[in-house]
Scaffold this active site. Structure first.
Site, PDB file in Angstrom:
ATOM      1  N   SER B 233     -69.965  69.342 -25.666  1.00 23.52           N
ATOM      2  CA  SER B 233     -69.765  68.602 -26.835  1.00 23.52           C
ATOM      3  C   SER B 233     -68.882  67.272 -26.309  1.00 23.52           C
ATOM      4  O   SER B 233     -68.150  67.428 -25.358  1.00 23.52           O
ATOM      5  CB  SER B 233     -69.185  69.267 -27.957  1.00 23.52           C
ATOM      6  N   GLN B 255     -61.958  67.621 -30.647  1.00 28.65           N
ATOM      7  CA  GLN B 255     -63.073  67.564 -29.837  1.00 28.65           C
ATOM      8  C   GLN B 255     -62.652  68.241 -28.480  1.00 28.65           C
ATOM      9  O   GLN B 255     -63.381  68.949 -28.005  1.00 28.65           O
ATOM     10  CB  GLN B 255     -63.792  66.149 -29.319  1.00 28.65           C
ATOM     11  N   HIS B 258     -62.652  72.339 -28.298  1.00 26.34           N
ATOM     12  CA  HIS B 258     -63.987  72.770 -27.942  1.00 26.34           C
ATOM     13  C   HIS B 258     -64.235  73.743 -26.929  1.00 26.34           C
ATOM     14  O   HIS B 258     -64.527  75.019 -26.956  1.00 26.34           O
ATOM     15  CB  HIS B 258     -65.034  71.964 -28.178  1.00 26.34           C
ATOM     16  N   GLU B 322     -72.184  61.652 -28.528  1.00 29.46           N
ATOM     17  CA  GLU B 322     -72.784  62.827 -29.676  1.00 29.46           C
ATOM     18  C   GLU B 322     -72.224  62.488 -30.883  1.00 29.46           C
ATOM     19  O   GLU B 322     -72.933  62.242 -31.951  1.00 29.46           O
ATOM     20  CB  GLU B 322     -72.541  64.193 -29.028  1.00 29.46           C
ATOM     21  N   HIS B 323     -71.013  62.262 -31.113  1.00 28.06           N
ATOM     22  CA  HIS B 323     -70.059  62.068 -32.083  1.00 28.06           C
ATOM     23  C   HIS B 323     -69.467  60.662 -31.681  1.00 28.06           C
ATOM     24  O   HIS B 323     -68.905  60.433 -30.773  1.00 28.06           O
ATOM     25  CB  HIS B 323     -68.908  62.998 -32.215  1.00 28.06           C
ATOM     26  N   ASP B 356     -68.492  68.118 -38.932  1.00 26.56           N
ATOM     27  CA  ASP B 356     -68.622  69.435 -38.251  1.00 26.56           C
ATOM     28  C   ASP B 356     -68.705  70.574 -39.345  1.00 26.56           C
ATOM     29  O   ASP B 356     -69.324  71.572 -39.037  1.00 26.56           O
ATOM     30  CB  ASP B 356     -67.415  69.780 -37.318  1.00 26.56           C
ATOM     31  N   HIS B 415    -119.060  61.754 -28.266  1.00 23.32           N
ATOM     32  CA  HIS B 415    -118.209  61.346 -29.124  1.00 23.32           C
ATOM     33  C   HIS B 415    -119.137  60.413 -30.167  1.00 23.32           C
ATOM     34  O   HIS B 415    -119.005  60.379 -31.527  1.00 23.32           O
ATOM     35  CB  HIS B 415    -116.973  60.352 -28.711  1.00 23.32           C
TER      36      HIS B 415
END
Lengths: 430, 430
Positions: B233, B255, B258, B322-323, B356, B415
């Protein structure tokens, strides 16, 4: 084509077994190709063109001259047809756009979601037996409509080092920036790592043989996204006595001519009808230029007689066909019961070829049972969806305690602090 | 935390290098685990629970008794908080639903697209240092709202063979069918192949350590879909003098706590502001229970001073966080310029913790630069989109010739025939 009568559920997987994919063996061949392209770039691409496409390539990029020439070479009738197909595809894909979503989920807490185009996309168009300009439309039209900044197209050159004019014409019509004379795993590698001529892309789209498929899977490990995993193409026709046997046979054959590993399944209600269809298949087969391919594909294929519609639909959902043609009396019930399929063709006058070329739906669809968990290519395939949130002073005062309690219970104190420090500040500010 | 002053573009990748993922080594450990679960099912799961979770498991499935007990054990305040978060998440995800699309693209040619829920989904909830009931909400709420038929949750038991009550309570609140006491690569294997207790699923969601991530990648090769590739993360805070240094520091630390491989980046406009933030980081760090983890994460982390907003935004899009927290004077311009990010947090009162837990956006987001080509989990992640087409007699008469020309030019005669045979029939019918 084998006929199977009312198989029990435990027999379905075996009865409708798909051709085996030899992933491991293929990966062993593809890995060194990827490595070489990573290391030597354009030089490796040219070397592989000589080795696999038997042609000495001077310029990997298609020139403006070549595009001009293609414009002259393509028949006006074909140009018109491509335009009709393009319009339909664009209309149906444009309608798929997700508008910006913005909502105040609670007082002072606003959430938002926006679609943002993926910047650089790579489209792979196979060479081989047929010049697939229709795939250029299916991938290029939504990529362009989505607003992808850079669209790269890779396709193998012929023995004279040329790309088929219909492919060049279609790519140019859509406004594709860069057309690269490279095919196979090496083309995928070029788009994965970038070379002097080929930019590295964020996502790779397009069908291909097992080498291309394996290369795409390896590209994922290098951080590139792909449209979806792929296997050989397939159709399942679900038809009863209200269907016209000659039409059903023609649809089965149109799938069978794709490749020797194509799979073709007929699900029907009576043996009598199945026999009529199979007789038509044999007759029509004789007239086809790609008869040998179709014949071999039919060897992998089955007709299944299912006594009732409920059982038939259960079997179909279990198989999860890429293409599903439904031509039965109780059409609506059947259509609404389908939960696993790539694209569905309804009624006597909707052949699979319509969706392959021009009805407006995308023909890049999940094969090999992937319709259980993947969607076909759509406008969304060319976007990322970014979420946003904005919280006001009042909002954090309202929502803050909820966050604090949850974070504390997950033992993530710094998460809690990020809220507490703000709430404290607002308290003191008063 | 290192400070870097105005790095040139060529230095960005190195400056913001993410922790290396040892995919190959991890795969070597995970492959035999997957094989054993495939072969021995529940027995293997129990064996691995003993080996890795140090507990003898009798029943892999959580019982109704255990759920009842969990309901009693969870604090009413936490229950209320979970309800608030659930409501917000449900509201924002429900708003993401794509309505059925139906359009007549040309006379007699109707195309349609419908969202159909993926039948069986598996949610992985990591164990380890924190009981992540918030992830149960983030995955379970949209799965349930989408209408997935079967929702399985796997999470590792503690040393006494129990699952944290908050996880059980939340799963039960959402209506998750089956909760399995299994963690790590073996849980992913169970959902991939199915065991006596764990049904095989179509798609696996959820975060996890490198073993879980590797197992998910291997599951893809077995025909299972996954939410997205994963890495550690990360957050990037873009802040100028209008931001409050203590808030920025708290966000960076939330963060950092984590995991030791979390990455934390500050992009700001002046050295003076960066210094203020870093001083706050050091002070706040001291008060944290997870101080040691956060400290090590900060060692991987950097503050980057960028002279002007345009350059700063370019760097941010290149990194694809990500964030992303944006707290600058010219906020709107900044937000609208972001093209690569998982979720964006805007302004002084929007900490990452809000997203979150409880603002309503999903916290399962693309890490490791995947924000370039992947979206976070959304309602769509639990659907397939099936396309349909229905063509009338008039429709095929209008569109048919287009398809015939295109098919003929792709050298796919079968076809073409599928259309010609219908046009011929209609001609004769007249």
């Amino acid at each position: 084509m084998k006929t199977i009568l009312n198989p029990g559920k435990s027999e379905w997987t075996k009865a409708l077994k798909r051709p085996v994919q030899k992933t491991k063996e293929i990966e062993k061949i593809v890995k060194p190709i990827m490595r070489k392209v990573k290391r030597s770039g354009d030089k490796a691409l040219k070397k592989f063109a000589l080795e696999y496409d038997h042609v000495q390539i001077k310029n990997l990029l298609v020139s403006l001259e070549e595009i001009k020439k293609a414009r002259e070479l393509v028949d006006p009738q074909l140009k018109e047809a491509i335009q009709v197909a393009k319009d339909n595809i664009e209309k149906f894909h444009a309608a798929q756009a997700s508008p910006e979503l913005k909502m105040e989920v609670m007082e002072g807490v606003t959430c938002m979601r926006r679609s943002v185009p993926i910047q650089r996309v790579g489209l792979y168009i196979p060479g081989g037996t047929a010049p697939l300009f229709s795939t250029v439309l299916m991938l290029g039209v939504p990529a362009n409509y989505a607003g992808c900044e850079e669209i790269i197209l890779c396709t193998p050159p012929d023995k004279d080092g040329n790309i088929h004019p219909a492919i060049l014409y279609t790519a140019d019509l859509i406004g594709i920036d860069k057309i690269v004379k490279a095919g196979g795993a090496q083309a995928v590698a070029a788009m994965t790592f970038g070379t002097e001529s080929v930019p590295k892309v964020d996502k790779i789209f397009g069908p291909g043989n097992q080498y291309v498929t394996a290369a795409k899977q390896l590209a994922v490990k290098k951080g590139v996204a792909i449209d979806m995993p792929a296997g050989p193409s397939e159709v399942l026709v679900y038809a009863d006595e209200t269907a016209i046997p000659a039409f059903v046979a023609a649809d089965l054959l149109s799938q069978a001519e794709h490749g020797v590993d194509s799979q073709v399944v007929l699900v029907t209600t009576t043996e009598k009808f199945a026999k009529k269809v199979l007789k038509e298949v044999e007759e029509q087969l004789e007239t086809l230029p790609r008869k040998d391919i179709a014949k071999r594909a039919l060897d992998n294929s089955v007709a299944v007689i299912m006594g009732n519609q409920a059982k038939a639909l259960e079997l179909i959902n279990d198989y999860a066909p890429e293409h599903l043609i439904i031509c039965v009396e109780n059409e609506e019930e059947a259509v609404n019961s389908i939960i696993n399929a790539g694209s569905v063709f309804i009624g006597n006058y909707t052949p699979e070829s319509a969706g392959d070329y021009a009805s407006g739906t995308n023909h890049t669809l999940p094969t090999y049972g992937y319709a259980r968990n993947y969607s076909g290519v759509s406008l969304d395939s060319f976007f990322k969806k970014i979420t946003y949130q904005k919280i006001t002073e009042k909002g954090i005062q309202k929502l803050g305690p909820t966050i604090e309690i949850m974070a504390a219970n997950e033992l993530l104190d710094a998460h809690k602090n990020a809220v507490s420090i703000r709430l404290q500040y607002l308290k003191e500010k008063k």
